[in-house]
Motif scaffolding. Structure first.
Motif, PDB file in Angstrom:
ATOM      1  N   VAL A 129      47.199   9.428 -25.891  1.00 21.22           N
ATOM      2  CA  VAL A 129      45.979   8.734 -26.290  1.00 21.22           C
ATOM      3  C   VAL A 129      46.287   7.270 -26.560  1.00 21.22           C
ATOM      4  CG1 VAL A 129      44.901  10.805 -27.233  1.00 21.22           C
ATOM      5  CG2 VAL A 129      46.302   9.389 -28.705  1.00 21.22           C
ATOM      6  N   ALA A 130      45.264   6.512 -26.836  1.00 22.65           N
ATOM      7  CA  ALA A 130      45.381   5.063 -26.993  1.00 22.65           C
ATOM      8  C   ALA A 130      46.240   4.680 -28.199  1.00 22.65           C
ATOM      9  CB  ALA A 130      43.992   4.452 -27.144  1.00 22.65           C
ATOM     10  N   PHE A 131      46.796   3.476 -28.127  1.00 23.62           N
ATOM     11  CA  PHE A 131      47.635   2.948 -29.198  1.00 23.62           C
ATOM     12  C   PHE A 131      46.862   2.665 -30.477  1.00 23.62           C
ATOM     13  CE2 PHE A 131      50.599   1.909 -25.793  1.00 23.62           C
ATOM     14  CZ  PHE A 131      51.800   2.233 -26.392  1.00 23.62           C
ATOM     15  N   ASP A 132      45.550   2.498 -30.396  1.00 24.57           N
ATOM     16  CA  ASP A 132      44.786   2.081 -31.578  1.00 24.57           C
ATOM     17  C   ASP A 132      44.498   3.224 -32.558  1.00 24.57           C
ATOM     18  OD1 ASP A 132      43.017   3.317 -29.861  1.00 24.57           O
ATOM     19  OD2 ASP A 132      41.391   1.914 -30.229  1.00 24.57           O
ATOM     20  N   MET A 133      44.911   4.434 -32.244  1.00 15.72           N
ATOM     21  CA  MET A 133      44.710   5.560 -33.154  1.00 15.72           C
ATOM     22  C   MET A 133      45.871   5.645 -34.136  1.00 15.72           C
ATOM     23  SD  MET A 133      43.361   8.658 -30.805  1.00 15.72           S
ATOM     24  CE  MET A 133      42.516   9.492 -32.128  1.00 15.72           C
TER      25      MET A 133
ATOM     26  N   GLY B 291      44.542  19.539 -25.941  1.00 20.00           N
ATOM     27  CA  GLY B 291      45.806  19.074 -26.498  1.00 20.00           C
ATOM     28  C   GLY B 291      45.984  17.582 -26.305  1.00 20.00           C
ATOM     29  N   TYR B 292      46.501  16.915 -27.330  1.00 19.46           N
ATOM     30  CA  TYR B 292      46.729  15.463 -27.290  1.00 19.46           C
ATOM     31  C   TYR B 292      48.143  15.145 -27.735  1.00 19.46           C
ATOM     32  CZ  TYR B 292      41.646  15.152 -27.097  1.00 19.46           C
ATOM     33  OH  TYR B 292      40.336  15.278 -26.741  1.00 19.46           O
ATOM     34  N   ALA B 293      48.626  13.999 -27.318  1.00 18.39           N
ATOM     35  CA  ALA B 293      49.918  13.477 -27.767  1.00 18.39           C
ATOM     36  C   ALA B 293      49.775  11.971 -27.910  1.00 18.39           C
ATOM     37  CB  ALA B 293      51.015  13.824 -26.765  1.00 18.39           C
ATOM     38  N   GLY B 294      50.715  11.363 -28.573  1.00 16.16           N
ATOM     39  CA  GLY B 294      50.690   9.918 -28.769  1.00 16.16           C
ATOM     40  C   GLY B 294      51.190   9.169 -27.550  1.00 16.16           C
TER      41      GLY B 294
END
Length: 142
Positions: free
Chosen positions: A117-121, A73-76
């Motif tokens: 996750v990273a800002f660049d996505m 699972g991922y989130a911003g």
């Protein structure tokens, strides 16, 4: 949406169908493309497209009866780290629950919340759950 993610999601049914026709085509489930489920911002609910993707993943898991099913699972990054860790866990848990409803045994499902996750996505790429199949752990000799 990222083209690579779109391509892997589009190829999963094809590769799974080939594996069904010829079990030697894919011997290791870890080599399968991994399905991706996308979520709206700050949400952990499944839409019809997500449920269809999970049904296909459950069917693939059924063809590889011993395979582990890892649910990442991922989130911003927006909203704080603690909030996003909880959100990534909630997203992974709802996908795991849907996998169980579609016949995947609980002992095969491993939930791994990854948090923000990273800002660049791109924003949509960060709001996702990935289902990755893995080879079963080797059994000890008897």
């Amino acid at each position: 949406m990222n083209r690579r993610l779109m391509l892997s999601a589009a190829l999963l049914p094809l590769v799974a169908a080939c594996a069904e026709l010829d079990p030697l085509f894919v011997r290791d489930p870890a080599n399968l493309p991994h399905p991706v489920i996308f979520f709206t911002e700050d949400a952990s609910t499944l839409d019809d497209a997500a449920k269809a993707t999970i049904r296909e993943a459950a069917a693939t898991a059924g063809r590889f009866g011993d395979a582990r099913v890892n649910v990442f699972g991922y989130a911003g990054p927006v909203g704080g780290a603690a909030f996003n860790r909880q959100l990534s866990d909630a997203r992974a848990q709802v996908v795991a629950a849907e996998l169980r409803r579609n016949g995947v045994a609980s002992e095969r499902i491993f939930v791994v919340p990854r948090g923000p996750v990273a800002f660049d996505m791109a924003p949509i790429e960060s709001r996702r759950v990935e289902i990755r199949f893995a080879s079963p752990a080797p059994r000890p000799p008897q």
